[in-house]
Design a protein around this motif. Structure first.
Motif, mmCIF file in Angstrom:
data_model
loop_
_atom_site.group_PDB
_atom_site.id
_atom_site.type_symbol
_atom_site.label_atom_id
_atom_site.label_comp_id
_atom_site.label_asym_id
_atom_site.label_seq_id
_atom_site.Cartn_x
_atom_site.Cartn_y
_atom_site.Cartn_z
ATOM 1 N N SER A 1 0.819 -1.064 0.124
ATOM 2 C CA SER A 1 -0.010 -0.072 0.093
ATOM 3 C C SER A 1 0.694 1.167 0.144
ATOM 4 C CB SER A 1 -0.795 0.112 1.167
ATOM 5 O OG SER A 1 -1.742 -1.157 1.441
ATOM 6 N N ALA A 2 1.869 1.151 0.540
ATOM 7 C CA ALA A 2 2.790 2.395 1.061
ATOM 8 C C ALA A 2 3.482 2.456 -0.830
ATOM 9 C CB ALA A 2 3.894 2.152 1.785
ATOM 10 N N LEU A 3 3.977 1.539 -1.192
ATOM 11 C CA LEU A 3 4.651 1.730 -2.652
ATOM 12 C C LEU A 3 3.596 2.123 -3.572
ATOM 13 C CD1 LEU A 3 6.556 -1.704 -2.912
ATOM 14 C CD2 LEU A 3 7.353 0.580 -2.650
ATOM 15 N N LEU A 4 2.228 1.856 -3.128
ATOM 16 C CA LEU A 4 1.191 2.090 -4.304
ATOM 17 C C LEU A 4 0.816 3.783 -4.213
ATOM 18 C CD1 LEU A 4 -1.072 1.536 -6.334
ATOM 19 C CD2 LEU A 4 -2.538 1.049 -4.404
ATOM 20 N N PHE B 1 1.414 9.058 -6.253
ATOM 21 C CA PHE B 1 2.002 10.331 -6.278
ATOM 22 C C PHE B 1 2.982 10.836 -7.414
ATOM 23 C CE2 PHE B 1 2.624 14.468 -3.968
ATOM 24 C CZ PHE B 1 4.117 14.615 -4.030
ATOM 25 N N THR B 2 3.809 9.877 -7.818
ATOM 26 C CA THR B 2 4.736 10.063 -8.781
ATOM 27 C C THR B 2 3.952 10.403 -10.131
ATOM 28 O OG1 THR B 2 6.462 8.811 -7.486
ATOM 29 C CG2 THR B 2 6.992 9.226 -9.850
ATOM 30 N N CYS B 3 2.958 9.564 -10.321
ATOM 31 C CA CYS B 3 2.283 9.816 -11.731
ATOM 32 C C CYS B 3 1.549 10.999 -11.646
ATOM 33 C CB CYS B 3 1.382 8.563 -11.833
ATOM 34 S SG CYS B 3 1.873 7.014 -11.948
ATOM 35 N N PHE B 4 1.046 11.474 -10.599
ATOM 36 C CA PHE B 4 0.444 12.728 -10.765
ATOM 37 C C PHE B 4 1.452 13.993 -10.953
ATOM 38 C CE2 PHE B 4 -2.755 15.865 -9.598
ATOM 39 C CZ PHE B 4 -1.991 16.821 -8.881
ATOM 40 N N CYS B 5 2.834 13.701 -10.115
ATOM 41 C CA CYS B 5 3.631 14.845 -10.679
ATOM 42 C C CYS B 5 4.185 14.835 -11.925
ATOM 43 C CB CYS B 5 4.598 14.526 -9.735
ATOM 44 S SG CYS B 5 4.547 14.830 -8.031
ATOM 45 N N VAL B 6 4.133 13.707 -12.662
ATOM 46 C CA VAL B 6 4.745 13.451 -14.119
ATOM 47 C C VAL B 6 3.713 14.069 -15.020
ATOM 48 C CG1 VAL B 6 5.436 11.865 -15.843
ATOM 49 C CG2 VAL B 6 6.262 11.549 -13.539
ATOM 50 N N VAL B 7 2.426 13.794 -14.821
ATOM 51 C CA VAL B 7 1.436 14.185 -15.684
ATOM 52 C C VAL B 7 1.218 15.471 -15.647
ATOM 53 C CG1 VAL B 7 -1.368 14.098 -16.067
ATOM 54 C CG2 VAL B 7 0.036 12.036 -15.496
ATOM 55 N N THR B 8 1.423 16.135 -14.375
ATOM 56 C CA THR B 8 1.275 17.818 -14.487
ATOM 57 C C THR B 8 2.362 18.444 -15.258
ATOM 58 O OG1 THR B 8 2.225 17.633 -12.422
ATOM 59 C CG2 THR B 8 -0.128 17.676 -12.406
ATOM 60 N N LYS B 9 3.661 17.695 -15.221
ATOM 61 C CA LYS B 9 4.787 18.424 -15.981
ATOM 62 C C LYS B 9 4.926 18.265 -17.412
ATOM 63 C CE LYS B 9 7.705 18.437 -11.749
ATOM 64 N NZ LYS B 9 8.700 17.978 -11.190
ATOM 65 N N TYR C 1 11.018 5.320 -13.353
ATOM 66 C CA TYR C 1 10.764 4.774 -12.200
ATOM 67 C C TYR C 1 9.453 4.585 -12.022
ATOM 68 C CZ TYR C 1 10.461 3.390 -7.256
ATOM 69 O OH TYR C 1 10.135 2.816 -6.246
ATOM 70 N N THR C 2 8.797 5.400 -12.115
ATOM 71 C CA THR C 2 7.353 5.577 -11.818
ATOM 72 C C THR C 2 6.500 4.739 -12.931
ATOM 73 O OG1 THR C 2 7.394 8.041 -11.476
ATOM 74 C CG2 THR C 2 5.073 7.244 -11.858
ATOM 75 N N ASP C 3 6.751 4.568 -14.020
ATOM 76 C CA ASP C 3 6.122 3.751 -14.943
ATOM 77 C C ASP C 3 6.342 2.205 -14.736
ATOM 78 O OD1 ASP C 3 6.651 5.625 -17.714
ATOM 79 O OD2 ASP C 3 5.221 5.751 -16.267
ATOM 80 N N TRP C 4 7.539 2.060 -14.104
ATOM 81 C CA TRP C 4 8.013 0.650 -13.798
ATOM 82 C C TRP C 4 7.180 0.227 -12.271
ATOM 83 C CZ3 TRP C 4 9.543 -3.954 -14.537
ATOM 84 C CH2 TRP C 4 9.901 -4.667 -13.922
ATOM 85 N N HIS C 5 7.096 1.161 -11.467
ATOM 86 C CA HIS C 5 6.423 0.913 -10.341
ATOM 87 C C HIS C 5 5.019 0.670 -10.401
ATOM 88 C CE1 HIS C 5 4.712 1.564 -6.189
ATOM 89 N NE2 HIS C 5 5.934 1.139 -5.936
ATOM 90 N N SER C 6 4.372 1.378 -11.590
ATOM 91 C CA SER C 6 2.943 1.543 -11.681
ATOM 92 C C SER C 6 2.548 0.204 -12.387
ATOM 93 C CB SER C 6 2.349 2.376 -12.734
ATOM 94 O OG SER C 6 2.635 3.667 -12.062
ATOM 95 N N PHE C 7 3.610 -0.523 -13.144
ATOM 96 C CA PHE C 7 3.687 -1.814 -13.845
ATOM 97 C C PHE C 7 3.771 -3.004 -12.771
ATOM 98 C CE2 PHE C 7 3.460 -4.914 -17.165
ATOM 99 C CZ PHE C 7 4.375 -5.742 -16.983
ATOM 100 N N THR C 8 4.612 -3.082 -11.907
ATOM 101 C CA THR C 8 5.052 -4.003 -11.093
ATOM 102 C C THR C 8 3.745 -3.964 -9.856
ATOM 103 O OG1 THR C 8 6.350 -2.789 -10.010
ATOM 104 C CG2 THR C 8 7.295 -4.341 -11.812
ATOM 105 N N GLN C 9 3.309 -2.878 -9.439
ATOM 106 C CA GLN C 9 2.475 -3.064 -8.105
ATOM 107 C C GLN C 9 1.380 -4.018 -8.281
ATOM 108 O OE1 GLN C 9 3.099 -1.467 -5.291
ATOM 109 N NE2 GLN C 9 1.165 -2.558 -4.521
#
Length: 990
Positions: A803-806, A811-819, A912-920
Motif C-alpha cells: 500500500s505504501a508503494l502504491l 503520487f509520482t504519476c500525478f507529478c509527471v502528468v502535471t509536468k 521509475y514511476t512507470d515501472w512501479h505502476s506496472f509491477t505494483q
C-alpha cells in the motif's frame, strides 16, 4: 414366787404377753378376738398374733382400721407408737382382701387393759363367719412399684348395696385422677372396676388417697363418699450411693469452682467419684467392694475462674465400711501332732481333712426376677419359647441341687398354650391357637423345687411374661361394599374419593399398612390410587382427563392387600383379596373446540401455482359434534405460502409451492392453525402439506473445470439436481457442435429428460493437481470476498508495504502528468536498466516445452481507460516482451504498457514511476499468495522499496523481481509457482 411378785412391772408384762400369745393360738379365725394387754403400751410392742390363713387363705392385703396398730403378713399385731388405753377397752378391725378372687374378710380385735386372762373355747368351723355380700365400705389395696402391666391394670372394684334399688354410676376423685399425677386411675362407671393406666414410682408417690362416689342418673347419692387408700409397695429399684460435700470459705469473696483428683477420679478405678464444680457436692457413681478397695485418698481443689487458688488442696479420705458379704473358709489344711512332755514327737504330723456335709438349707431361685420371652403368633406346636434357669447354692450334683420346673398357673388360664420340660426348663407351645389379636401377652407362674421335685424339697416361684409377635394373618377389608364419586370432565390431578379399611394386625406396621390396586376399569390410565401414610386410607385421583362425550360413567374394581406378605395360619385357608366397586360419574362441562388429530397431513403437487385452494384443518365442537361457529387463524406459516379461510379453515396458495424451498423438510411444509369458538376458547392443530416432487429443476454442473496434463487427460463432471431421487440421476451429457471437435463426453440418460445447457470453462494446465492451476479472476474475486479468510502476520506486513508503494506510485504519476503534456513511453534502449530486453532466449534449442500462452488480450498502461490488473498474475521473461499470465488467460507486457509513439523518454531507461505502476498489481498478487501459504514459501519474494540510484548506476537493480545478469544466485527459482517450473528447469540446465 414372792420375789417374782416383787419383780418390776416389765417382767409381769412379758409374762402376760406370752400368755396372750398362747391364748391367741386357740382363738377362732374371723371371729371377735379379745386380748388382755397392759394399759400402757410402748411403741413397736407386740400386742398379739392372729391366724390370718384360716380366715382368708390367699390374703393379698392386710390392713388395720386403726392407725395406732399395724399388722404383719404372719398376723403379728404391733403398736405404731406409745399408747395408753383410756378407756381401758379399745377395739379395731383387721381387713383381709384377695385382689384376684375379689374376696374380703374382717377380723374384730378387742383390747382390754388389766384383768385376768380368759380362756375362750375354739368355735367350730360351722360357727365361722360366712362370706357376705360386699358392702359400701373402705377396701384396702396396694400397688406394686414399677409394675410391668399389662395396662390398663385392674386394681380394685367398689360396689354399693344401693345398686339393688337404683341404677348406680360410680366415679372417683383425688390424686391420680383429677389431681397430679393426672389420669393415673379411672373407674368403670357401670361396674365400679378401678384400673391403673401405667407404672408408678414409689419414691415419687407413696400412696393415693381417693374418694369413690355412687350416684344415680339424676344425681342422687344414696351413699356417703367412700375413702380409698392405694399404697405403693416398694421395689428394690434404687442403688445406694455415697455422698459428701466440700466447701471453701473463700466462696464468700470469690466465685469458686471445685475439682477433685486421686484414686476413683483420674486414677484406678476411674470415674467412681465426681464433684459438682459449683456446689462442691461429691457423688459416688457405683457400689464398692471393700475387699478390693479399702479407702480412697483424694484431694479437693478450690480455684477461681482465672485459675487463682485461694486455698491449699484439701486432703480427703473416704473409707469403705465392711459389710458381711464374705463367708468364712478354711485357709490351709489341719495337722495333728503327738509329742511327749519334753517335746519329743514319736509320730509324724497327721494331716486331717474335715469335710462339711451339705444341708439342704438353700432354696433354688430363678436367675432373673423378671423374664420376658417372645414367640410368633400362630406358631406350630412344640415351638421353643425360651429357657428358664434357676440357681441353688447347695452342693452341686447332689439331690439338694437336682431341680424340677413346673408351671403353676397361666394368666389367662384358658386354654393352656404352654408347657415346660421339668429338667431343662425349656418352655414350648402346646397349641396352634396363639392369636395376638385375642391376647397379646401371657404370664406364667413358675415353680422350681429341689430334691428332684419331691414335696419336701425347697422351692421358689417366679413370673415369666410371654409376648406374642404379630404376624400378618389378618387381611384388610373395606368398610363399604361400594363407593360413588363424581368428577368434572377434563380435570386432572384431583382427588375424588378416600376409602377406609380395617385391619386387626398391629397398627403402623407393614402387617397393617394397606396397598391399593385398581384391578379393572382403568385400561386408559385415567385414575391412580395411592395410600395416605398418615391415615392408611386409599386416595383415588384422576391423572388423565375424562371426556364426557366419550364416556359418562366409569366403574372401577379396587383391591387392597398389606405391604407384608400374608402369613397363613396353620390349618387355615389362604385369604382372597378384598375388593370393592367404585362408580365414578363424569360431569359435563362447557369446553372449547377439539383439534383432533393434533396433526393432519394433506398432499399437494410441487409447483402448485398461487390462487389454488387446499383442504384445510378442521376442528370440532365436542358439544355439537360439528365445526359450525368456529373461526380459524394461522399461527405459523414460515414462508407465507397460504392464506386461510376464517370460516372453513381451507387454505389458498399465495405463492408457488416449491418443494426445494429451504422451509421444506422431508417434503413437508408445516402450517399451524388455531380454532376459536364464540366464547374465546381455542385449540391448536398442525397442518402438514406433503409436496409431491415434480421434475422442475434441471441438473447443474460446475462451470469451471480443470484438467491436469501430468495426472490425467479427463475431468469428471458432477452434476447436482435439486429434485428428488425419482427425478434425479442418471444424467445424459451432450456437447454442441463447436466443442465436439476437441472434446468427448460419456453418455448417461436422465430419468425424465429435463435438459439444461451450460457453458463450461475448461482449463488444461501443466500441473499435477488441479489446485496448482491458477484460478480465474472471477473465482479470485469471489474467494477474496470470503469473510473467513485469515491473514498471517507476513501477509499483513506485505500488504502494508504494498500500500505504501502504491501511494508513492500514484503520487509520482500525478507529478509527471502535471509536468508533461505528452505521455511518457518506455524507450527501446534498455542498456543498464531494471529489465533487459534480449532477442535471444537461452539456452535456446534445449527448450523442449513451452508453458507460455499466447496473449488473448492486452492493455496499455498508458491508456487511462484501462483498469488495473487483479491478484493472481505473475511476471516471466519472454523473447521480446515481459508477459503477465493470468491463470491461463490474458497477459500484459511492458512494451504494451509504454505504447507506440507516446513520446520519448530519457535515453536507455524506463522511468521509475512507470515501472512501479506496472509491477505494483503483480506484487500485490505475491502478497496475497504469501497470506495463503502457511509455510510462507513466497515470503522471500515480495517487493522491497529502494531509493532511485541515479543515472548510470553500476549497481543496477536489486530484488527478486529485477533483471539478473549474473550466472549465479538462482535460488529464487526454488520459490516460483508451478507455471514457471519448466522455465526454472531450463535455467538450472544452463
Amino acid at each position: 414366787m414372792a420375789a417374782a411378785s416383787a419383780a418390776p412391772g416389765g417382767l409381769f408384762c412379758r409374762q402376760l404377753l406370752f400368755s396372750l400369745l398362747v391364748l391367741i393360738l386357740f382363738c377362732d379365725a374371723c371371729r371377735k378376738i379379745s386380748l388382755q394387754v397392759p394399759s400402757h403400751l410402748q411403741a413397736e410392742t407386740l400386742v398379739g398374733k392372729v391366724n390370718v390363713k384360716e380366715c382368708l387363705r390367699s390374703a393379698s392385703l392386710i390392713r388395720s382400721s386403726d392407725p395406732d396398730f399395724r399388722v404383719l403378713e404372719d398376723g403379728s399385731v404391733y403398736t405404731t407408737h406409745d399408747l395408753v388405753l383410756s378407756p381401758p377397752r379399745k377395739s379395731f378391725s383387721i381387713f383381709l382382701s384377695d385382689s384376684q378372687q375379689q374376696e374380703q374378710r374382717e377380723m374384730e380385735i378387742v383390747l382390754e387393759a388389766g384383768g385376768k386372762k380368759v380362756l375362750r373355747k375354739r368355735h367350730t368351723k360351722n360357727a365361722a363367719l360366712k362370706r357376705s355380700k360386699r358392702r359400701w365400705a373402705p377396701i384396702p389395696c396396694s400397688l406394686m412399684e414399677n409394675s410391668l402391666g399389662p395396662f390398663p391394670q385392674h386394681v380394685q372394684q367398689v360396689q354399693s348395696d344401693a345398686a339393688q334399688n337404683y341404677t348406680i354410676f360410680y366415679s372417683i376423685s383425688g390424686p391420680g385422677v383429677d389431681k397430679e399425677p393426672f389420669n393415673l386411675f379411672f373407674i368403670n362407671k357401670d361396674t365400679g372396676d378401678i384400673f391403673c393406666t401405667r407404672s408408678i414410682d414409689r419414691e415419687q408417690y407413696q400412696e393415693f388417697p381417693l374418694y369413690a362416689y355412687a350416684t344415680t342418673a339424676d344425681g342422687y347419692a344414696p351413699e356417703y363418699p367412700l375413702p380409698l387408700l392405694f399404697k405403693v409397695e416398694d421395689d428394690n429399684d434404687n442403688a445406694p450411693y455415697f455422698e459428701n460435700k466440700v466447701q471453701s470459705d473463700a466462696a464468700q469473696n470469690y466465685t469458686i469452682f471445685y475439682s477433685i483428683s486421686g484414686p476413683g477420679v483420674d486414677k484406678e478405678p476411674f470415674n467412681l467419684f465426681f464433684i459438682n464444680k459449683d456446689t462442691g457436692d461429691i457423688f459416688c457413681t457405683r457400689s464398692i467392694d471393700r475387699e478390693q478397695y479399702q479407702e480412697f485418698p483424694l484431694y479437693a481443689y478450690a480455684t477461681t475462674a482465672d485459675g487463682y487458688a485461694p486455698e491449699y488442696p484439701l486432703p480427703l479420705l473416704f473409707k469403705v465400711e465392711d459389710d458381711n458379704d464374705n463367708a468364712p473358709y478354711f485357709e490351709n489344711k489341719l495337722y495333728a501332732y503327738a509329742t511327749t512332755a519334753d517335746g519329743y514327737a514319736p509320730e509324724y504330723p497327721l494331716p486331717l481333712l474335715f469335710k462339711v456335709e451339705d444341708d439342704n438349707d438353700n432354696a433354688p431361685y430363678f436367675e432373673n426376677k423378671v423374664t420376658i420371652f417372645t414367640v410368633p403368633e400362630n406358631c406350630r406346636t412344640g415351638t421353643s419359647v425360651g429357657k428358664v434357669t434357676a440357681i441353688d447354692l447347695d452342693e452341686p450334683d447332689t439331690l439338694h441341687t437336682r431341680l424340677k420346673y413346673k408351671i403353676l398357673q397361666q394368666i389367662p388360664d384358658h386354654p393352656k398354650h404352654f408347657s415346660i420340660h421339668p429338667d431343662t426348663g425349656v418352655i414350648t407351645t402346646t397349641s396352634l391357637l396363639l392369636d395376638r389379636e385375642k391376647c397379646d401377652t401371657y404370664q406364667l407362674i413358675m415353680e422350681v423345687r429341689d430334691m428332684g421335685g419331691q414335696h419336701f424339697g425347697l422351692f421358689n416361684t417366679g413370673t415369666i411374661t410371654i409376648s406374642l409377635e404379630d404376624e400378618n394373618d389378618n387381611s384388610p377389608y373395606f368398610t363399604e361394599n361400594s363407593y360413588f364419586a363424581e368428577v368434572e370432565e377434563n380435570r386432572i390431578d384431583v382427588e375424588i374419593l378416600r376409602m377406609k379399611v380395617h385391619d386387626l394386625d398391629l397398627p403402623n406396621t407393614a402387617h397393617s399398612k394397606a396397598v391399593y390396586t385398581i384391578l379393572q376399569g382403568n385400561e386408559n390410565g385415567n385414575f391412580k390410587i395411592s395410600t395416605d401414610p398418615n391415615t392408611n386410607e386409599g386416595v383415588l385421583c384422576v391423572v388423565k382427563p375424562l371426556n364426557y362425550e366419550a364416556i359418562r360413567q366409569v366403574t372401577l374394581q379396587i383391591g387392597v392387600v398389606n405391604e407384608a406378605q400374608f402369613s397363613k395360619a396353620p390349618n387355615s385357608q389362604p385369604p382372597s383379596m378384598c375388593t370393592t366397586t367404585v362408580t365414578v360419574k363424569v360431569k359435563d362441562s362447557d369446553e372449547g373446540p377439539e383439534c383432533q388429530p393434533p396433526v393432519k397431513v394433506i398432499q399437494s403437487k410441487d409447483g402448485l401455482p398461487a390462487g389454488q385452494e387446499l383442504l384445510g384443518y378442521k376442528a370440532m365442537d365436542p358439544e355439537t359434534r360439528s365445526g359450525e361457529g368456529l373461526r380459524y387463524k394461522k399461527l405459523g406459516d414460515e414462508d407465507n405460502w397460504f392464506e386461510i379461510n376464517e370460516n372453513t379453515g381451507d387454505l389458498k396458495t399465495v405463492k408457488v409451492l416449491d418443494r426445494e424451498s429451504k422451509f421444506v423438510k422431508n417434503d413437508q411444509y408445516n402450517v399451524s392453525v388455531v380454532a376459536t369458538d364464540a366464547g374465546g376458547r381455542s385449540c391448536t392443530g398442525t397442518l402438514v402439506v406433503l409436496l409431491e416432487d415434480n421434475n422442475d429443476h434441471p441438473p447443474q454442473v460446475d462451470k469451471d473445470v480443470t484438467i491436469c496434463q501430468h495426472a490425467q487427460d479427463f475431468a469428471v463432471l458432477s452434476p447436482m439436481d435439486a429434485d428428488g431421487p425419482e427425478n434425479g440421476p442418471p444424467f445424459q451429457f451432450l456437447l454442441d457442435n463447436s466443442a465436439s471437435k476437441h472434446w468427448t463426453l460419456g453418455s448417461k440418460d436422465d430419468r425424465h429428460g429435463l435438459a439444461a445447457k451450460h457453458v463450461l470453462s475448461v482449463r488444461v494446465c501443466d500441473c499435477t493437481t488441479p489446485s496448482d492451476c491458477r484460478m480465474s479472476s472471477q473465482v479470485r474475486d469471489r474467494d477474496a470476498k470470503l469473510p473467513n479468510v485469515i491473514l498471517g502476520k507476513w501477509a499483513i506486513l506485505a500488504m502494508v508495504l504494498g500500500s505504501a508503494l502504491l501511494l508513492c506510485a500514484l503520487f509520482t504519476c500525478f507529478c509527471v502528468v502535471t509536468k508533461r503534456t505528452v505521455k511518457k513511453c518506455i524507450p527501446d534502449d534498455v542498456a543498464q536498466q531494471n529489465l533487459i530486453v534480449s532477442n535471444t532466449e537461452g539456452p535456446g534449442e534445449e527448450v523442449m516445452e513451452a508453458n507460455i500462452r499466447l496473449p488473448t488480450q492486452t492493455s496499455n498502461v498508458c491508456d487511462t481507460s484501462m483498469s488495473v490488473g487483479t491478484l493472481g498474475g505473475q511476471g516471466v521473461k519472454t523473447q521480446q516482451s515481459f508477459e503477465m499470465v493470468k491463470g491461463g488467460g490474458g497477459h500484459q507486457t511492458l512494451d504494451s504498457v509504454k505504447g507506440a509513439g507516446q513520446g520519448v523518454m530519457e535515453a536507455g531507461r524506463y522511468t521509475y514511476t512507470d515501472w512501479h505502476s506496472f509491477t505494483q498489481p503483480r506484487l500485490g498478487e505475491k502478497v496475497y499468495l504469501c497470506g495463503q501459504d502457511e509455510e510462507h514459501k513466497h515470503s522471500e519474494d515480495y517487493v522491497r522499496s529502494y531509493n532511485y540510484e541515479g543515472k548510470g548506476s553500476m549497481a543496477g537493480s536489486v530484488g527478486c523481481c529485477s533483471d539478473r545478469q549474473e550466472e549465479e544466485g538462482l535460488e529464487f527459482l526454488d520459490h516460483l509457482e508451478p507455471k514457471f517450473r519448466t522455465l526454472a528447469k531450463t535455467c538450472i540446465r544452463k
